[in-house]
Design an enzyme around this catalytic site. Structure first.
Site, PDB file in Angstrom:
ATOM      1  N   LYS A  30       0.972  -1.295   0.095  1.00 14.24           N
ATOM      2  CA  LYS A  30      -0.113  -0.041  -0.155  1.00 14.24           C
ATOM      3  C   LYS A  30       0.524   1.214  -0.322  1.00 14.24           C
ATOM      4  CE  LYS A  30      -3.072   0.595   3.904  1.00 14.24           C
ATOM      5  NZ  LYS A  30      -2.775   2.205   4.570  1.00 14.24           N
ATOM      6  N   ARG A  35       2.491   5.630  -3.474  1.00 11.75           N
ATOM      7  CA  ARG A  35       3.736   6.838  -3.601  1.00 11.75           C
ATOM      8  C   ARG A  35       4.047   6.358  -5.409  1.00 11.75           C
ATOM      9  NH1 ARG A  35       4.000   5.537   1.171  1.00 11.75           N
ATOM     10  NH2 ARG A  35       5.042   6.859   2.447  1.00 11.75           N
ATOM     11  N   GLY A 102      -5.231   7.757   5.843  1.00  9.96           N
ATOM     12  CA  GLY A 102      -4.271   8.755   6.231  1.00  9.96           C
ATOM     13  C   GLY A 102      -3.269   9.368   5.649  1.00  9.96           C
ATOM     14  N   SER A 175       6.618   8.445  12.530  1.00 13.25           N
ATOM     15  CA  SER A 175       6.241   8.699  11.223  1.00 13.25           C
ATOM     16  C   SER A 175       6.320   8.819  10.286  1.00 13.25           C
ATOM     17  CB  SER A 175       4.405  10.046  11.873  1.00 13.25           C
ATOM     18  OG  SER A 175       3.755   9.899  10.692  1.00 13.25           O
ATOM     19  N   GLN A 177       4.656   9.125   7.405  1.00  8.25           N
ATOM     20  CA  GLN A 177       4.467   9.852   6.900  1.00  8.25           C
ATOM     21  C   GLN A 177       4.144  11.562   7.033  1.00  8.25           C
ATOM     22  OE1 GLN A 177       0.119   9.150   8.292  1.00  8.25           O
ATOM     23  NE2 GLN A 177      -0.692   7.096   6.381  1.00  8.25           N
ATOM     24  N   ASP A 327       1.891  -1.354  12.279  1.00  2.00           N
ATOM     25  CA  ASP A 327       0.731  -1.920  11.179  1.00  2.00           C
ATOM     26  C   ASP A 327       0.285  -3.548  11.819  1.00  2.00           C
ATOM     27  OD1 ASP A 327      -0.083   0.965   9.665  1.00  2.00           O
ATOM     28  OD2 ASP A 327       0.280   0.283   8.155  1.00  2.00           O
ATOM     29  N   LYS A 354      -4.566   4.945  15.018  1.00  6.96           N
ATOM     30  CA  LYS A 354      -4.490   4.718  13.815  1.00  6.96           C
ATOM     31  C   LYS A 354      -6.217   4.801  13.111  1.00  6.96           C
ATOM     32  CE  LYS A 354      -0.438   3.810  12.641  1.00  6.96           C
ATOM     33  NZ  LYS A 354      -0.221   4.774  12.310  1.00  6.96           N
ATOM     34  N   ARG A 358      -6.392   0.930  18.308  1.00  3.71           N
ATOM     35  CA  ARG A 358      -5.949   0.211  18.420  1.00  3.71           C
ATOM     36  C   ARG A 358      -5.872  -0.496  19.214  1.00  3.71           C
ATOM     37  NH1 ARG A 358      -3.364  -0.400  12.108  1.00  3.71           N
ATOM     38  NH2 ARG A 358      -5.196   0.039  11.125  1.00  3.71           N
ATOM     39  N   ARG A 404      -8.038  -3.106   9.598  1.00  2.00           N
ATOM     40  CA  ARG A 404      -7.534  -4.294  10.227  1.00  2.00           C
ATOM     41  C   ARG A 404      -7.617  -4.921  11.431  1.00  2.00           C
ATOM     42  NH1 ARG A 404      -2.892  -3.269   6.746  1.00  2.00           N
ATOM     43  NH2 ARG A 404      -1.832  -1.306   6.357  1.00  2.00           N
TER      44      ARG A 404
HETATM   45  C1  S3P Z   1       2.617   4.520   6.398  1.00  2.00           C
HETATM   46  C2  S3P Z   1       2.887   5.166   7.411  1.00  2.00           C
HETATM   47  C3  S3P Z   1       2.047   3.808   8.721  1.00  2.00           C
HETATM   48  C4  S3P Z   1       1.559   3.518   8.647  1.00  2.00           C
HETATM   49  C5  S3P Z   1       0.663   3.149   7.260  1.00  2.00           C
HETATM   50  C6  S3P Z   1       0.683   4.000   6.170  1.00  2.00           C
HETATM   51  C7  S3P Z   1       3.307   5.283   5.158  1.00  2.00           C
HETATM   52  O1  S3P Z   1       1.929   5.900   9.220  1.00  2.00           O
HETATM   53  O2  S3P Z   1       0.968   3.766   9.844  1.00  2.00           O
HETATM   54  O3  S3P Z   1      -0.438   2.518   7.011  1.00  2.00           O
HETATM   55  O4  S3P Z   1       2.332   5.317   3.670  1.00  2.00           O
HETATM   56  O5  S3P Z   1       3.904   6.306   5.270  1.00  2.00           O
HETATM   57  P1  S3P Z   1       2.035   6.558  10.137  1.00  2.00           P
HETATM   58  O6  S3P Z   1       3.529   7.821   9.962  1.00  2.00           O
HETATM   59  O7  S3P Z   1       1.070   7.602  10.589  1.00  2.00           O
HETATM   60  O8  S3P Z   1       3.062   5.668  11.748  1.00  2.00           O
END
Ligand code: S3P
Length: 444
Positions: A30, A35, A102, A175, A177, A327, A354, A358, A404
C-alpha cells in the site's frame, strides 16, 4: 448475494477452519502503491506500474492526482501514469475525498504545501478523527496555511505557499507519513529541506524519490538519520514493480501459524527492514517461517515465505521494533491471545491514532472473543490460551471502520470454537480487496 447499498455493513462470522494450505500471493504494498501514483503524477512522461494495490485507499490517491492534472489508467495488467511535473499541478475543481486513507491525506498535504493551490480535504468518519496537526505544524513553517476542524482534523482547507521556504525539521513522532509530507513539500521548494529522524520509519519515500531522480541524501549524524532533499526537483518517469505488502501477508503468517496442520507459501512478500518487524517477533514467539527465493523487486528486498503451524510462546515485545511493524500489532495481539503464557507490549501510543484506537478496540474485540487481555496506557498485556482455540464471540465485534481490526478478528475466528463475527468487512477493501477470497481458498 442481494444488491446492497454501498453503505450497508457486511456482517460475517468467521468460523473455525481446517489447515491453510497451498500458495497465495497478496496484493501490492500500500505504501509503495500510493507513492508510485504520486511520484508518477509528478514526473513528465509515462510511468508504468505493475502489481499496484487496487484498494480504495490507493484509488483515493489516484482520484486526487487526476483532479490535479495527471492521467492515470489501467491498460491490460499495468497502470499507466502521465505526470504533469513538479510545480505544475493544477488547482482541483472540488474537494479531495480521501476516504479512509491517512497516507493519502498527509502525503498530499505535503505535496500541495509548496504548490500555489487551494484545496479542501474530506474523509470518512474514521479519517475525520485522525490528527493532522502533526503535518500542519511543519508545513505551516514552510509557508502553507490551513483551516482545520477542531482538534486539527478533517475536513480542512489549505493554501499552498509559492514559494515555500525550506526548513530543517526534527520529527517529534516516529511517522513515515510526517517525514514524507515534509520531503514532498521540499520537492517544489528552492534550497534544501532537511528531516531529522530520531527513530527510523519506513523508507519507501527516500528509496523511490531517489529512483525517480530527485537529489536526496540520507546520512547519519550522532546516531540519528538525517534526510536532505534538494528542491525544484525534476522527476523522471519510471517502470515500477510493486512487491507484495508485508502488512497484508501478516494476517496469513499468523493464520497459518495458529491453525494446526497448516503449511502455506506466501509469495512475493516485501521484506524491507523498516517493515519486517513482525517476522522477527513471530519467530521469537516460535513461528516456523522460512524465506525462500530471496530477491529484489522494485528496489526492495522480497522473498516467498513458507509458514508452517507452530505453537507460540508469549514474549515481551521490544518497543524499539514498533515502527518496523506499526500496522501489524492488531494481528500480533491475536497471535499473543493463542500463545502459551504472557505477552507484554509497550510504547504503542501511536496505535491510538490509527484508523481506530487499536489498543482499545483490540482489547475489547479480543475480550469479546474470550481472550484474557489487560489494556494499559501504551499497550496490551495478553495471557494466551496455550494453543487452545478462543471461545469465539457471541455478538458482532465492532471494527470501527478499521480494515486491520476486521482482518485480525477474522483470523481469530479461524482459531476459535464458536467463530468470531465481525460487524463490517467492507473496510477491508481499503487495503486488501481479495482478503476473504484468499482466506476462504487457503482454508478450503
Ligand atoms: C504509512 C506510514 C504509517 C503506517 C501507514 C502507512 C506510509 O503511518 O501506519 O499505514 O505509507 O507512510 P504513520 O506515519 O502515521 O506511522
Amino acid at each position: 448475494m442481494t444488491d446492497q447499498p454501498a453503505t450497508q455493513p457486511n456482517r460475517r462470522r468467521f468460523l473455525p477452519s481446517g489447515p491453510l494450505k497451498g500458495r497465495i500471493r497478496v496484493p501490492g504494498d500500500k505504501s509503495i502503491s500510493h507513492r508510485s501514483i504520486m511520484f508518477g503524477a509528478l514526473a513528465v512522461g509515462e510511468t508504468r506500474v505493475t502489481g499496484l494495490l487496487e484498494g480504495e485507499d490507493v484509488m483515493a490517491t489516484a482520484a486526487a492526482m487526476r483532479a490535479m492534472g495527471a492521467t492515470i489508467e489501467k491498460t491490460g495488467g499495468e497502470w499507466s501514469i502521465h505526470g504533469v511535473g513538479v510545480g505544475t499541478l493544477l488547482q482541483p475543481a472540488g474537494a479531495l475525498d480521501m476516504g479512509n486513507s491517512g497516507t493519502s491525506t498527509r502525503l498530499l498535504m505535503g505535496l500541495l504545501a509548496s504548490h500555489p493551490i487551494t484545496a479542501s480535504f474530506t474523509g470518512d468518519a474514521s479519517l475525520s478523527k485522525r490528527p493532522m496537526g502533526r503535518v500542519i505544524e511543519p508545513l505551516s513553517r514552510m509557508g502553507a496555511s490551513f483551516t482545520a476542524s477542531p482538534g486539527g482534523t478533517l475536513p480542512l482547507m489549505m493554501q499552498g505557499a509559492a514559494p515555500a521556504v525550506p526548513i530543517t525539521y526534527r520529527l517529534p513522532v516516529a511517522s513515515a507519513q510526517v517525514k514524507s509530507a515534509v520531503l514532498l513539500a521540499g520537492l517544489n521548494t528552492a534550497g534544501i529541506t532537511t528531516v531529522i529522524e530520531p527513530v527510523p520509519t519506513r523508507d519507501h519515500s527516500e528509496r523511490m524519490l531517489t529512483g525517480f531522480g530527485a537529489q536526496l541524501e540520507v546520512g547519519e549524524e550522532g546516531g540519528t538519520r538525517v534526510i536532505r532533499i534538494h528542491g525544484e526537483a525534476e522527476l523522471h518517469p519510471q517502470q515500477i514493480e510493486v512487491p507484495g505488502d508485508p502488512s497484508s501477508a501478516a494476517f496469513f503468517m499468523v493464520a497459518a501459524s495458529v491453525v494446526p496442520g497448516s503449511e502455506l507459501l506466501i509469495e512475493n512478500v516485501g521484506l524491507n527492514p523498516t517493515r519486517a518487524g513482525l517476522v522477527a517477533v513471530l519467530r521469537q514467539m516460535g513461528a516456523d517461517i522460512t524465506e525462500q527465493n530471496a530477491r529484489e523487486v522494485g528496489g526492495e528486498p522480497v522473498a516467498d515465505l513458507l509458514v508452517k503451524h507452530a505453537p507460540f510462546s508469549g514474549i515481551e515485545v521490544d518497543p524499539a521494533i514498533a515502527p518496523a511493524m506499526i500496522d501489524e500489532f492488531p494481528i500480533l495481539f491475536v497471535a499473543a491471545a493463542l500463545a502459551e503464557g504472557r505477552t507484554v507490549t509497550r510504547g504503542l501510543e501511536e496505535l491510538r491514532v490509527k484508523e481506530s484506537d487499536r489498543i482499545a478496540v483490540m482489547a475489547s474485540a479480543l475480550s469479546a472473543a474470550g481472550a484474557r487481555v489487560e489494556e494499559t496506557e501504551d499497550g496490551l498485556i495478553i495471557d494466551g490460551t496455550g494453543g487452545e482455540p478462543l471461545r469465539g464471540s457471541k455478538r458482532a465485534i465492532a471494527t470501527h471502520l478499521d480494515h486491520r481490526i476486521a482482518m485480525s478478528m477474522a483470523v481469530a475466528g479461524l482459531a476459535s470454537r464458536d467463530g468470531v463475527e465481525v460487524d463490517d468487512t467492507a473496510p477491508i477493501r481499503t487495503s486488501f480487496p481479495n482478503f476473504e477470497a484468499l482466506l476462504d481458498g487457503a482454508a478450503a
